[in-house]
Design an enzyme around this catalytic site. Structure first.
Site, short mmCIF file in Angstrom:
data_model
loop_
_atom_site.label_atom_id
_atom_site.label_comp_id
_atom_site.label_asym_id
_atom_site.label_seq_id
_atom_site.Cartn_x
_atom_site.Cartn_y
_atom_site.Cartn_z
N ARG A 188 0.83 -1.21 0.00
CA ARG A 188 0.00 0.00 0.00
C ARG A 188 0.86 1.27 0.00
NH1 ARG A 188 -5.08 -1.60 3.96
NH2 ARG A 188 -6.35 -2.44 2.28
N LYS B 91 -17.35 -15.33 5.92
CA LYS B 91 -18.81 -15.25 6.05
C LYS B 91 -19.53 -14.84 4.78
CE LYS B 91 -18.85 -14.21 10.92
NZ LYS B 91 -19.01 -13.16 11.91
N GLY C 295 -7.77 -7.82 1.23
CA GLY C 295 -6.50 -7.89 1.95
C GLY C 295 -6.03 -9.31 2.17
N GLY D 37 -12.70 -4.22 1.01
CA GLY D 37 -14.06 -3.74 1.22
C GLY D 37 -14.48 -2.78 0.12
P1 AMP Z 1 -12.96 -12.48 4.95
O1 AMP Z 1 -12.40 -11.39 5.79
O2 AMP Z 1 -14.44 -12.64 5.05
O3 AMP Z 1 -12.46 -12.46 3.52
O4 AMP Z 1 -12.42 -13.84 5.57
C1 AMP Z 1 -11.07 -14.18 5.62
C2 AMP Z 1 -10.91 -15.16 6.74
O5 AMP Z 1 -11.73 -16.29 6.49
C3 AMP Z 1 -9.51 -15.70 6.88
O6 AMP Z 1 -8.97 -15.18 8.06
C4 AMP Z 1 -9.70 -17.21 6.97
O7 AMP Z 1 -8.97 -17.81 8.01
C5 AMP Z 1 -11.18 -17.37 7.21
N1 AMP Z 1 -11.71 -18.64 6.75
C6 AMP Z 1 -11.56 -19.18 5.53
N2 AMP Z 1 -12.13 -20.39 5.47
C7 AMP Z 1 -12.68 -20.64 6.68
C8 AMP Z 1 -13.40 -21.74 7.22
N3 AMP Z 1 -13.67 -22.82 6.50
N4 AMP Z 1 -13.81 -21.65 8.50
C9 AMP Z 1 -13.54 -20.54 9.23
N5 AMP Z 1 -12.85 -19.48 8.76
C10 AMP Z 1 -12.42 -19.50 7.49
#
Ligand code: AMP
Length: 401
Positions: free
Chosen positions: A37, A201, A354, A377
Site C-alpha cells: 500500500r 462469512k 486484503g 471492502g
Molecule cells: P474475509 O475477511 O471474510 O475475507 O475472511 C477471511 C478469513 O476467512 C480468513 O482469516 C480465513 O482464516 C477465514 N476462513 C476461511 N475459510 C474458513 C473456514 N472454513 N472456517 C472458518 N474461517 C475460514
C-alpha cells in the site's frame, strides 16, 4: 465515470494534502510485513514532488478508536516512506494539534510531512466537520489516493472534499487506476468470467455476490461461507461456520444463479478438523460426511480438481476471499493450489481483498496476477454497484447543454 484528474491541477510549488492508505500489516514487533500500500502511493507522491509541492501525507493505521496509542503510531510507516522516497519525511506528533499545524505551516516546497494516525482523532470516523475543516486548512489542494478507505465517509476522505472546489481537488493515480479497472471489469469483462468467492462469512459478501450474478458466467465458492450454502442444500456440515440467519439469502443467491444461467459451484470435499487449531486432528472428507462436531477448514483435493477444471476455459477471474483458514499451514493447501492455478492461467486475474492479496504474496505468486486491488471492502462495494462516498465528490459532473 470520469474523475477529477490530478494532472489537470495547477499545483506547482503549492501545498498539497494527500489522503493515502498506509494501513499496512505489522508483525508483533511493529515491523511492516507488507508495504504494497505504501509503494502503491509513490506515483502520486512523486508526481507532487516533481511539481515542487510541499506534501502533507495522512493515513489511518488500525483502529485506535479516537485515542492516542503508540501501538498504532505511523512512525515505522514514516521510516519506510523515507526509505522509498530517499528523502526526509517528518512525522508530526498529532493530527491537527499544535505540532501538526506548525509543521504544516512551516513546510516548504519539496518537503514531506506525515501526520500521525488520523484515527487518533475520534472525529475522523464520524466525518466530523470541524476536523475536516482543520485538515483542509493545512493545504491548497486535496488529493484522495486512498482507495482502500474510499468506501468510508470519514473526515479525511469525504468531509474534507467540501472545502475544496473542482480546481483544487482530484483523485490520485492509484485511486484512478482502481476505479477505472473495476468499472471496466464490471462493464466489459472478457468471457467466460468466473468469480471465486471465499472468506469467512456470507454476510460480508452477500450484496457483492448478488450484484455479480448478472455479470459473471461462473461462481466458485470456498472458505467458511460455503457451509451456509451447503446447509441450505440440506447437508449436515457439523460444527462448520454457518450463518443460520442467512440460509434464506443463500437459497436466494442459488435460485438467482440458476435463473440467470450462472454455474454455481460449491466444494465437494473438505479438510475437516476436530477443533479450530493448527494442532487439531484433521481428515479429508466429502461434504456429505463431515463428522458430528467437526468443522470444515479448507477445501479438499477433489474440490481443487473440480475448480481447476471449471477455471480452465475462463478469460477473466475475480478472486475475493481465501478457500480455507490459510493462516494455518494445515488448512492452507486448498487456497495455495487455487492461487498457483489462477496465477499460471492466461486469463485476466484480479485479486481483491486484503486476505487474498496477503495469501498470494505469501506464496510468491503476486507478480503473476494481472491486478491486485489495495482495497478489499472498497472493491466489494464497487462490485455491489455502489458509488463510494470518497469518490463521489471527485466525479466530474457532465453538464447537459
Ligand atoms: P474475509 O475477511 O471474510 O475475507 O475472511 C477471511 C478469513 O476467512 C480468513 O482469516 C480465513 O482464516 C477465514 N476462513 C476461511 N475459510 C474458513 C473456514 N472454513 N472456517 C472458518 N474461517 C475460514
Amino acid at each position: 465515470m470520469e474523475l477529477l484528474n490530478i494532472k489537470n491541477l495547477d499545483m506547482s510549488g503549492k501545498k498539497v494534502f494527500i489522503r493515502c492508505d498506509f494501513n499496512v500489516p505489522m508483525d508483533e514487533f511493529g515491523n511492516i510485513s507488507d508495504d504494497r500500500r505504501i509503494r502503491s502511493a509513490l506515483t502520486t507522491i512523486n508526481y507532487c514532488l516533481d511539481q515542487d509541492c510541499a506534501v502533507i501525507l495522512a493515513s489511518h493505521l488500525g483502529r485506535p478508536k479516537g485515542e492516542v496509542n503508540e501501538k498504532y503510531s505511523l512512525a515505522s510507516v514514516a521510516r519506510r516512506i523515507q526509505h522509498l522516497l530517499k528523502r526526509e519525511v517528518v512525522l508530526s506528533s498529532d493530527v491537527v494539534g499544535e505540532d501538526a499545524i506548525s509543521k504544516a505551516n512551516a513546510l516548504k516546497s519539496c518537503e514531506v510531512l506525515l501526520l500521525e494516525n488520523l484515527r487518533y482523532e475520534a472525529g475522523e470516523t464520524e466525518n466530523d466537520q470541524i476536523l475536516s475543516e482543520k485538515l483542509a486548512s493545512m493545504a491548497d489542494f486535496y488529493i484522495n489516493d486512498a482507495f482502500g478507505v474510499s468506501h468510508r465517509a470519514h473526515s479525511s476522505v469525504e468531509g474534507v472534499t467540501h472545502f475544496f472546489d473542482e480546481k483544487h481537488k482530484a483523485a490520485g493515480f492509484l485511486l484512478q487506476k482502481e476505479i477505472q479497472f473495476f468499472s471496466k471489469l464490471i462493464q466489459k469483462p472478457v468471457r467466460p468470467f468466473a468469480a471465486i468467492v471465499g472468506g469467512s462469512k456470507v454476510s460480508g459478501k452477500l450484496e457483492a455476490l448478488i450484484n455479480l450474478l448478472p455479470i459473471v458466467d461462473k461462481v466458485l465458492i470456498g472458505g467458511g461461507m460455503a457451509f451456509t450454502f451447503l446447509k441450505k442444500m440440506g447437508y449436515d456440515v457439523g460444527a462448520s461456520l454457518v450463518e443460520d440467519d442467512l440460509l434464506e439469502d443463500a437459497g436466494h443467491v442459488m435460485d438467482e444463479a440458476k435463473k440467470l444461467g450462472v454455474k454455481f459451484y460449491l466444494p465437494v470435499d473438505v479438510v475437516a478438523a476436530e477443533k479450530f487449531a493448527e494442532d487439531s486432528v484433521s481428515k479429508l472428507t466429502s461434504v456429505q460426511e463431515i463428522p458430528e462436531g467437526w468443522m470444515g477448514l479448507d477445501i479438499g483435493p477433489a474440490t481443487v480438481r473440480l475448480y481447476r477444471e471449471v477455471l480452465a476455459d475462463v478469460q477473466t477471474v475475480l478472486w475475493n476471499g481465501p478457500m480455507g483458514v490459510y493462516e494455518m499451514e494445515k488448512f492452507a493447501r486448498g487456497s495455495n493450489k487455487i492461487a498457483h492455478f489462477v496465477a499460471d492461467s492466461y486469463a485476466t486475474t484480479v485479486v481483491g481483498g486484503g486476505d487474498t492479496a496477503d495469501l498470494v504474496q505469501r506464496i510468491g505468486v503476486d507478480e503473476e496476477m494481472s491486478f491486485i486491488s489495495t482495497g478489499g471492502g472498497a472493491s466489494l462495494e464497487l462490485l455491489e454497484g455502489k458509488i463510494l462516498p470518497g469518490v463521489a465528490p471527485l466525479i466530474i459532473e457532465k453538464k447537459n447543454n
